[in-house]
Design an enzyme around this catalytic site. Structure first.
Site, short mmCIF file in Angstrom:
data_model
loop_
_atom_site.label_atom_id
_atom_site.label_comp_id
_atom_site.label_asym_id
_atom_site.label_seq_id
_atom_site.Cartn_x
_atom_site.Cartn_y
_atom_site.Cartn_z
N ARG A 1 0.61 -1.65 7.61
CA ARG A 1 1.16 -0.41 7.04
C ARG A 1 2.12 0.33 7.99
NH1 ARG A 1 -2.69 3.35 3.62
NH2 ARG A 1 -0.62 3.84 2.78
N HIS B 1 -11.30 7.40 4.84
CA HIS B 1 -10.36 8.51 5.00
C HIS B 1 -11.07 9.78 4.54
CE1 HIS B 1 -6.32 6.08 4.63
NE2 HIS B 1 -6.48 6.48 5.88
N CYS C 1 -4.88 9.83 -3.02
CA CYS C 1 -4.16 8.87 -2.18
C CYS C 1 -2.73 8.68 -2.65
CB CYS C 1 -4.85 7.51 -2.18
SG CYS C 1 -6.52 7.51 -1.55
N ASP D 1 0.81 -1.23 0.00
CA ASP D 1 0.00 0.00 0.00
C ASP D 1 0.85 1.27 0.00
OD1 ASP D 1 -2.72 -0.68 -0.15
OD2 ASP D 1 -2.90 -1.04 2.01
N ARG E 1 -9.91 5.84 10.86
CA ARG E 1 -8.46 5.72 10.90
C ARG E 1 -7.86 6.68 11.94
NH1 ARG E 1 -6.38 2.95 6.39
NH2 ARG E 1 -7.91 1.38 5.81
N1 ARG Z 1 -5.36 0.25 1.10
C1 ARG Z 1 -5.06 1.52 1.69
C2 ARG Z 1 -5.60 1.59 3.10
O1 ARG Z 1 -6.67 1.09 3.31
C3 ARG Z 1 -5.61 2.63 0.85
C4 ARG Z 1 -5.21 3.99 1.33
C5 ARG Z 1 -5.81 5.08 0.51
N2 ARG Z 1 -5.23 6.31 0.80
C6 ARG Z 1 -5.88 7.44 1.06
N3 ARG Z 1 -5.21 8.54 1.19
N4 ARG Z 1 -7.18 7.46 1.22
O2 ARG Z 1 -4.99 2.12 3.99
#
Ligand code: ARG
Length: 283
Positions: free
Chosen positions: A105, A180, A274, A80, A151
């Protein structure tokens, strides 16, 4: 929705582009091998060469618009990492490096920290609370709009306000598809945003209406194709090409929408914004 009324205070012909400095990460090792948002299905095949080609095209669009694009080396075990927006928030030359929620991550944080340290950002620190960088922090004029709900920890909002010395406006996301802030809201210029109201709690929706009465409102169809996961230089707005209604609204309001295809990256729940971390050097 009725067509947007012409805005006397900011006539469309006044829109001006300002060159940006972006950081991106080539999706060399991009894949969907775990699921930390509803878009990610590890059973669905991913075409990594296609993801790379789509990403290269995005980079070329930025270069053709006169923006500076730096790149950070991708790390093999971090599929990612292409989503550079999540690596940090960089405002007034100060960087607040991400602290990721998910174990998959976490190692991206130090990678972005090291890159920023080695590339002229001495004012930097890693967030103490979960903070997914520009995924949840978007600069709009003087304010930092800050998402929470899925998040970034709400305590990261206070931390960001103290660190940057800018008012942080907390906004609560309620729909897991828009996990997000940058999946549900995009900043078009210092005073103009576009957002998808249904992604926000009722109180946060009222805050947005109060702060941005002239906002463009995205339709469910545009939100679903990640139309709000866009970048703007004040005039040119780079957005997923399937967000056609949003593109029409942007045109009406004097912006120049530029559609790009990032369908492979959408399989991980990401698109234009992203993939793009803005580096703001000047106070
Ligand atoms: N697969 C990543 C996650 O879920 C995607 C992140 C997308 N990034 C963003 N800035 N919205 O963390």
């Amino acid at each position: 929705m009725s067509p947007a009324a012409p805005d006397d205070r900011d006539p469309p012909h006044m829109r001006t582009a300002r060159a940006r400095h972006y950081l991106m990460c080539r999706p060399t090792y991009f894949d969907v091998v775990y699921s930390i948002n509803p878009w990610m299905d590890p059973a669905k095949p991913v075409d990594t060469p296609l993801a790379i080609a789509q990403w290269e095209r995005l980079r070329e669009v930025y270069l053709s618009l006169g923006h500076t694009v730096d790149t950070i080396d991708p790390v093999p075990s971090l599929p990612d990492m292409v989503f550079a927006a999540n690596g940090a928030t960089v405002v007034d030359g100060r960087a607040l490096v991400a602290r990721f929620r998910d174990a998959e991550r976490i190692a991206e944080g130090p990678a972005y920290h090291n890159w920023l340290r080695d590339n002229g950002f001495p004012e930097l620190r890693t967030a103490s609370f979960v903070n997914e960088g520009e995924g949840d922090y978007l600069l709009a004029g003087d304010w930092l709009l800050a998402g929470t709900g899925f998040r970034s920890d709400p305590r990261s909002h206070d931390e960001a306000q103290e660190y940057f010395g800018r008012p942080v406006i907390g906004l609560t996301l309620v729909d897991p598809d828009y996990y997000h802030l940058d999946t549900a809201l995009t900043v078009l210029d210092e005073k103009t945003v576009a957002y998808y109201p249904a992604a926000f709690s009722p109180g946060s929706r009222s805050v947005l209406e109060r702060l941005f009465p002239d906002a463009l409102l995205a339709t469910p169809a545009d939100a679903e194709v990640f139309g709000l996961n866009a970048t703007s230089d004040g005039y040119n707005v780079v957005l997923p090409q399937n967000a056609t209604e949003l593109a029409a609204q942007l045109r009406e309001r004097g912006f120049n929408p530029i559609g790009v295809d990032l369908s492979e990256l959408l399989k991980a729940g990401g698109s234009v914004k992203c993939c793009t971390l803005e580096l703001r050097r000047d106070a």
